[in-house]
Design an enzyme around this catalytic site. Sequence first.
Site, PDB file in Angstrom:
ATOM      1  CD  GLU A 254      53.063  40.973  41.087  1.00  7.08           C
ATOM      2  OE1 GLU A 254      53.402  41.941  40.377  1.00  7.08           O
ATOM      3  OE2 GLU A 254      52.398  41.094  42.139  1.00  7.08           O
TER       4      GLU A 254
ATOM      5  CE  LYS B 264      51.484  44.661  38.571  1.00  2.86           C
ATOM      6  NZ  LYS B 264      52.209  44.460  39.845  1.00  2.86           N
TER       7      LYS B 264
ATOM      8  CB  CYS C 261      49.642  42.365  41.564  1.00  2.00           C
ATOM      9  SG  CYS C 261      49.788  42.922  43.287  1.00  2.00           S
TER      10      CYS C 261
END
Length: 251
Positions: free
Chosen positions: A41, A109, A142
């Site tokens: 990430e 994200k 994540c």
Amino acid sequence: MRIAVWQGPSPAADLENGLSQAEAALSAAGNMSASVLVLPEIWLPGYNQPDIPSRSLAADSAELARLSAAARAARCALVIGYAEQAEGRLYNAALCLGPDGTPLANYRKIQLYGPREQALYSPGTGYVTFDLAGQTLALLICYDIEFAPHIKALAAQGVSLILCPTANMHPFIHVPRVTVPAMAASHGLAIAYANYCGTEGNLTYTGGSQIIGPHGEILALAGEHPALLIADLPARDPARLSTQSADFRTV
């Protein structure tokens, strides 16, 4: 389908270091006939760096163009996390470049983690799916992978593999050890989970990058040090696939 995952120390805002690590991992993955390589990430410039906005990149930046050329040379697709500057906003993003260097997907994200991410980034607003090597793939980043509704929604769209850059840190060791394999098993899809190792500022990363099959089986697992993981995904066995989605009852 052969999958590769690179676990390494953060480039720590040294873009040349980050690009060089990515190129070396791509070359190795390509030489081993991997279809895709996944990096952690915000690999560029590094997850826990100060002044992220000034270090952010556009999707058509020279740095990402350099990685496009590397993917083309290696004949291996690449998924890389980066801080994306777009439309006057900052996103925690992951870009997939195809084996010919062409952008296949850019995902932002959805589940921003903690006060720092929520202050820095705008949240993404939708899933991104794409085809590679005859399969339907998706990107998550994540914290996203810890939310079962996201995994269920992607499985319902026919996704067979989720590629997930991450920056999982201590003390959350349960995430790679328990949560991620359980998500794969519960929803009948594979997950490639690429984490950092070492320390970056005040964070110590858990390592534990892994490639997980559609029945929750660990196909490749890293420890706490740099590692390049390579694994072949098995075919899904209908007799072993979870039927939770079909069987679920509301009360």
